[in-house]
Design a protein around this motif. Structure first.
Motif, PDB file in Angstrom:
ATOM      1  N   SER A 165     -17.358  -0.523  10.767  1.00  0.00           N
ATOM      2  CA  SER A 165     -16.021  -0.794  10.239  1.00  0.00           C
ATOM      3  C   SER A 165     -15.941  -0.605   8.731  1.00  0.00           C
ATOM      4  CB  SER A 165     -15.593  -2.231  10.591  1.00  0.00           C
ATOM      5  OG  SER A 165     -15.579  -2.436  11.980  1.00  0.00           O
ATOM      6  N   PHE A 166     -17.095  -0.629   8.057  1.00  0.00           N
ATOM      7  CA  PHE A 166     -17.114  -0.506   6.607  1.00  0.00           C
ATOM      8  C   PHE A 166     -16.807   0.932   6.207  1.00  0.00           C
ATOM      9  CE2 PHE A 166     -19.428  -4.440   5.121  1.00  0.00           C
ATOM     10  CZ  PHE A 166     -19.397  -5.085   6.335  1.00  0.00           C
ATOM     11  N   GLY A 167     -16.090   1.109   5.101  1.00  0.00           N
ATOM     12  CA  GLY A 167     -15.823   2.463   4.636  1.00  0.00           C
ATOM     13  C   GLY A 167     -14.837   2.496   3.490  1.00  0.00           C
ATOM     14  N   VAL A 168     -14.683   3.681   2.908  1.00  0.00           N
ATOM     15  CA  VAL A 168     -13.770   3.904   1.790  1.00  0.00           C
ATOM     16  C   VAL A 168     -12.837   5.042   2.176  1.00  0.00           C
ATOM     17  CG1 VAL A 168     -13.583   4.331  -0.688  1.00  0.00           C
ATOM     18  CG2 VAL A 168     -15.637   3.210   0.234  1.00  0.00           C
ATOM     19  N   PHE A 169     -11.536   4.860   1.960  1.00  0.00           N
ATOM     20  CA  PHE A 169     -10.548   5.806   2.447  1.00  0.00           C
ATOM     21  C   PHE A 169      -9.425   5.971   1.426  1.00  0.00           C
ATOM     22  CE2 PHE A 169     -12.378   3.231   5.765  1.00  0.00           C
ATOM     23  CZ  PHE A 169     -12.763   4.141   6.743  1.00  0.00           C
ATOM     24  N   VAL A 207       0.853  -1.185   0.000  1.00  0.00           N
ATOM     25  CA  VAL A 207       0.000   0.000   0.000  1.00  0.00           C
ATOM     26  C   VAL A 207       0.888   1.234   0.000  1.00  0.00           C
ATOM     27  CG1 VAL A 207      -1.733   1.328   1.270  1.00  0.00           C
ATOM     28  CG2 VAL A 207      -1.846  -1.170   1.254  1.00  0.00           C
ATOM     29  N   LYS A 208       0.563   2.169  -0.882  1.00  0.00           N
ATOM     30  CA  LYS A 208       1.318   3.413  -0.965  1.00  0.00           C
ATOM     31  C   LYS A 208       0.382   4.585  -0.654  1.00  0.00           C
ATOM     32  CE  LYS A 208       4.498   1.607  -4.465  1.00  0.00           C
ATOM     33  NZ  LYS A 208       5.061   1.781  -5.837  1.00  0.00           N
ATOM     34  N   PRO A 209       0.952   5.695  -0.173  1.00  0.00           N
ATOM     35  CA  PRO A 209       0.106   6.879   0.062  1.00  0.00           C
ATOM     36  C   PRO A 209      -0.675   7.252  -1.196  1.00  0.00           C
ATOM     37  CG  PRO A 209       2.293   7.209   0.992  1.00  0.00           C
ATOM     38  CD  PRO A 209       2.360   5.926   0.196  1.00  0.00           C
ATOM     39  N   GLY A 210      -1.964   7.520  -1.034  1.00  0.00           N
ATOM     40  CA  GLY A 210      -2.814   7.851  -2.174  1.00  0.00           C
ATOM     41  C   GLY A 210      -3.608   6.681  -2.704  1.00  0.00           C
ATOM     42  N   ASP A 211      -3.341   5.448  -2.207  1.00  0.00           N
ATOM     43  CA  ASP A 211      -4.143   4.301  -2.630  1.00  0.00           C
ATOM     44  C   ASP A 211      -5.550   4.415  -2.047  1.00  0.00           C
ATOM     45  OD1 ASP A 211      -2.081   3.233  -4.056  1.00  0.00           O
ATOM     46  OD2 ASP A 211      -1.672   1.560  -2.696  1.00  0.00           O
ATOM     47  N   LEU A 212      -6.512   3.883  -2.787  1.00  0.00           N
ATOM     48  CA  LEU A 212      -7.905   3.897  -2.354  1.00  0.00           C
ATOM     49  C   LEU A 212      -8.233   2.547  -1.722  1.00  0.00           C
ATOM     50  CD1 LEU A 212     -10.523   5.570  -2.328  1.00  0.00           C
ATOM     51  CD2 LEU A 212     -11.093   4.556  -4.549  1.00  0.00           C
ATOM     52  N   LEU A 213      -8.630   2.568  -0.443  1.00  0.00           N
ATOM     53  CA  LEU A 213      -8.845   1.343   0.315  1.00  0.00           C
ATOM     54  C   LEU A 213     -10.303   1.248   0.752  1.00  0.00           C
ATOM     55  CD1 LEU A 213      -5.652   1.477   2.576  1.00  0.00           C
ATOM     56  CD2 LEU A 213      -5.915   0.440   0.300  1.00  0.00           C
ATOM     57  N   LEU A 214     -10.841   0.021   0.704  1.00  0.00           N
ATOM     58  CA  LEU A 214     -12.238  -0.220   1.071  1.00  0.00           C
ATOM     59  C   LEU A 214     -12.278  -1.336   2.108  1.00  0.00           C
ATOM     60  CD1 LEU A 214     -15.195  -0.594  -1.468  1.00  0.00           C
ATOM     61  CD2 LEU A 214     -15.036  -2.033   0.561  1.00  0.00           C
ATOM     62  N   SER A 215     -12.727  -1.022   3.312  1.00  0.00           N
ATOM     63  CA  SER A 215     -12.863  -2.042   4.359  1.00  0.00           C
ATOM     64  C   SER A 215     -14.226  -2.697   4.229  1.00  0.00           C
ATOM     65  CB  SER A 215     -12.684  -1.413   5.739  1.00  0.00           C
ATOM     66  OG  SER A 215     -13.556  -0.326   5.937  1.00  0.00           O
ATOM     67  N   TRP A 216     -14.260  -4.034   4.255  1.00  0.00           N
ATOM     68  CA  TRP A 216     -15.472  -4.747   3.878  1.00  0.00           C
ATOM     69  C   TRP A 216     -15.929  -5.782   4.900  1.00  0.00           C
ATOM     70  CZ3 TRP A 216     -14.634  -9.987   3.533  1.00  0.00           C
ATOM     71  CH2 TRP A 216     -13.326 -10.413   3.287  1.00  0.00           C
ATOM     72  N   SER A 217     -15.341  -5.795   6.081  1.00  0.00           N
ATOM     73  CA  SER A 217     -15.695  -6.822   7.048  1.00  0.00           C
ATOM     74  C   SER A 217     -15.737  -6.243   8.455  1.00  0.00           C
ATOM     75  CB  SER A 217     -14.670  -7.967   6.997  1.00  0.00           C
ATOM     76  OG  SER A 217     -14.986  -8.972   7.945  1.00  0.00           O
ATOM     77  N   GLY A 218     -16.542  -6.873   9.324  1.00  0.00           N
ATOM     78  CA  GLY A 218     -16.623  -6.450  10.713  1.00  0.00           C
ATOM     79  C   GLY A 218     -18.016  -5.948  11.051  1.00  0.00           C
ATOM     80  N   GLN A 219     -18.107  -5.154  12.113  1.00  0.00           N
ATOM     81  CA  GLN A 219     -19.360  -4.491  12.413  1.00  0.00           C
ATOM     82  C   GLN A 219     -19.595  -3.397  11.374  1.00  0.00           C
ATOM     83  OE1 GLN A 219     -18.774  -3.225  16.472  1.00  0.00           O
ATOM     84  NE2 GLN A 219     -19.549  -5.155  17.284  1.00  0.00           N
ATOM     85  N   LEU A 220     -20.829  -2.948  11.235  1.00  0.00           N
ATOM     86  CA  LEU A 220     -21.164  -2.021  10.157  1.00  0.00           C
ATOM     87  C   LEU A 220     -20.350  -0.739  10.221  1.00  0.00           C
ATOM     88  CD1 LEU A 220     -25.036  -2.433   9.820  1.00  0.00           C
ATOM     89  CD2 LEU A 220     -23.200  -3.563   8.554  1.00  0.00           C
TER      90      LEU A 220
END
Length: 296
Positions: free
Chosen positions: A184-188, A169-182
């Motif tokens: 925890s989900f998000g786009v960053f 992962v490098k600075p500026g990458d788009l990451l999507l968390s997809w597991s856990g409690q609700l």
């Protein structure tokens, strides 16, 4: 106004007005040093209940009532300034969320007729690696977990072994968390240091030209729509297969660029607001300490 009730774990404190001003007491209880004192009474991994004797034996500096009122008034004014800054930050956050709808309309109805693209054709979703506790080291590249996405101050585990390049992962990458409690989900958009990606996070790699800030907000709407189908509080998962069947709007790239400029301006303003908030919090805590040392 009707009566309110409290349960067994809430203690109602009623001051004697001739001896103790209620706002003076409130600020005393709220000060970090007093909260640390309460924490020091706790044992084990979970917070324990305070006993009545512990509450009864708390000691508080008790200057004359007029002095208490004067101190409370100063602290109230400082706290009001601090709270207004928090309200400004919340307003900026709301502007960030509403800017997408203002510029592109509702993604569900697509009333402006933008081109719709299936997510599988728009991006590649690269899942992170399943690191085991035995992989964790004290040095190496940080392992980027969901808590690091949600909280920039969260601690890292590290990894110093071999890994496939797709997990970097490098600075500026788009990451999507997809597991856990609700929550925890998000786009960053990753703003931290270079690291390796943990499982339960997708690295979102565009397959066609996108402004990254636009794609961040467009995917956030996809995630929220998928979350709305879940029920209960147990752990949830958004699969790659499910996400790939969703659609994102593809407005003209110039409009995406205009959105990016607006979002970056708002985020710059929010960063400055947070900096000011930290200064106000530090100043207020300093006032609290001085107030109850008799120095205010």
């Amino acid at each position: 106004m009707g009566c309110s009730h409290v349960n067994q774990h809430v203690c109602i404190i009623r001051t004697i007005p001739e001896l103790l001003h209620h706002r003076y007491l409130m600020h005393f209880i709220a000060q970090p040093s007093f909260q640390a004192y309460i924490d020091s009474m706790q044992h084990g991994g979970t917070r324990q209940a305070l006993t009545f004797s512990q509450i009864r034996d708390f000691q508080i500096p008790l200057p004359p009532l007029e002095e208490q009122r004067r101190i409370a008034a100063i602290l109230d004014k400082a706290d009001t300034v601090r709270r207004k800054r928090k309200e400004a930050i919340a307003l900026t956050e709301e502007l960030l969320r509403s800017s997408f709808l203002e510029m592109f309309g509702d993604p569900v109805t697509n009333s402006r007729g933008w081109k719709k693209i299936k997510l599988a054709d728009a991006v590649d979703l690269v899942n992170g690696r399943a690191f085991k506790p035995s992989d964790w080291k004290k040095k190496g590249l940080p392992i980027i977990r969901i808590q690091n996405l949600k909280n920039p101050d969260a601690t890292y585990n590290y990894y110093d072994g071999h890994f496939q390049e797709k997990f970097r992962v490098k600075p500026g990458d788009l990451l999507l968390s997809w597991s856990g409690q609700l929550v925890s989900f998000g786009v960053f958009i990753w703003q931290g240091t270079e690291g390796v990606l943990n499982q339960h996070i997708f690295n979102v790699r565009p397959r066609m030209p996108f402004e990254l800030e636009y794609l961040e907000f467009a995917l956030a709407h996809v995630v929220e729509m998928c979350k709305s189908k879940f029920h209960g509080i147990e752990m949830k998962h958004l699969t790659k297969e499910e996400l790939n069947t969703q659609f994102v709007l593809y407005p003209p790239i110039q409009l995406q660029t205009d959105f990016t400029l607006k979002i970056r301006h708002l985020r710059s303003m929010k960063t400055e607001q947070h900096s000011q908030q930290c200064e106000l919090d530090n100043f207020f805590n300093s006032l609290l300490q001085r107030a109850f040392r008799g120095e205010l």
